[in-house]
Design a protein around this motif. Sequence first.
Motif, mmCIF file in Angstrom:
data_model
loop_
_atom_site.group_PDB
_atom_site.id
_atom_site.type_symbol
_atom_site.label_atom_id
_atom_site.label_comp_id
_atom_site.label_asym_id
_atom_site.label_seq_id
_atom_site.Cartn_x
_atom_site.Cartn_y
_atom_site.Cartn_z
ATOM 1 N N HIS A 2 14.581 54.677 2.808
ATOM 2 C CA HIS A 2 15.659 53.838 3.334
ATOM 3 C C HIS A 2 16.867 53.975 2.432
ATOM 4 N N THR A 7 25.721 46.170 4.441
ATOM 5 C CA THR A 7 26.203 46.247 5.813
ATOM 6 C C THR A 7 27.456 47.086 5.887
ATOM 7 N N ALA A 262 16.473 56.695 13.155
ATOM 8 C CA ALA A 262 16.056 55.349 12.793
ATOM 9 C C ALA A 262 17.073 54.695 11.853
ATOM 10 N N GLU A 263 17.601 55.486 10.911
ATOM 11 C CA GLU A 263 18.605 54.970 9.986
ATOM 12 C C GLU A 263 19.880 54.578 10.733
ATOM 13 N N GLY A 265 20.028 53.606 13.739
ATOM 14 C CA GLY A 265 19.722 52.427 14.521
ATOM 15 C C GLY A 265 19.875 51.135 13.736
ATOM 16 N N ARG A 266 19.908 51.217 12.415
ATOM 17 C CA ARG A 266 20.046 50.016 11.581
ATOM 18 C C ARG A 266 21.503 49.630 11.353
#
Length: 267
Positions: A2, A7, A262-263, A265-266
Amino acid sequence: MHILSRTIPVSVLVLVALAGCGGGQGEKDLLQRVKSAGVLRVAQTQANPPWNFLEAGKPAGYDVDVANELAKRLGIGKVEFVPSNFQNFIPGIKASRFDAVVSGQTITEERGKQVDFSRPYQVNGISIFVSGTSAVTGVADLRGKKVAVTAGTTQAAFAEKSIPDADVKTYENATLGLTEVGRGRADAALVSRFQGAFLAEKNGLAVKPAGPLLESEVNGISFAKGSDGFKRAVDQALADMITDGTLSAISRKWLGGLDMAAELGRL
């Protein structure tokens, strides 16, 4: 693995969404032009592994596979990879020396004033790399130290802005900066976490990441402002690559098993 540590600013994501909403006329036919030519000219540093580099004299890496897949989905028969660097990406787009940059270019408001960006196709993060015996654990330890960065990158801007009294040394690529650290000629280098680890292993450099990620970055594909049709087509192709698993497969191949979809998508 990760890599997002904070943010992403809303202003950056709004910039991406609005980038193709302008009414520029000069490049509105970019999509048709590249389709007619049958060639998409893509700028890359060719010295930024694992994202893009030369392997046996041929372009290779995550960005290369993304560019080739993108051209295929746009109905363009050939990709011509043009060597360039971060300092010349935007001037090169403006001068039409290439059609797009697919080279880990971070989306920023300042750059968005000069070029348009696609939707994000990768995320990244800045790490401090030091020698194996270094006591450096974070930015505070770099005050007054020699810090190696790649010219024209967001890492270089971060060093100038956020490390007080640092002696910032610029190099053409990350390999040179990391080598300086390994040889004791620089105290640290600011490099992408993935790139630094890849280069250290590949070149047998006695360097390692130190401390947490300093900053997370969202990367996009850039092209001339006002290229509305091109942007829509590129964004749709990238969305399809995420949905059908193609981007996941490309990233797992080059990024040590990381699923970039996936990354993304965050965000």
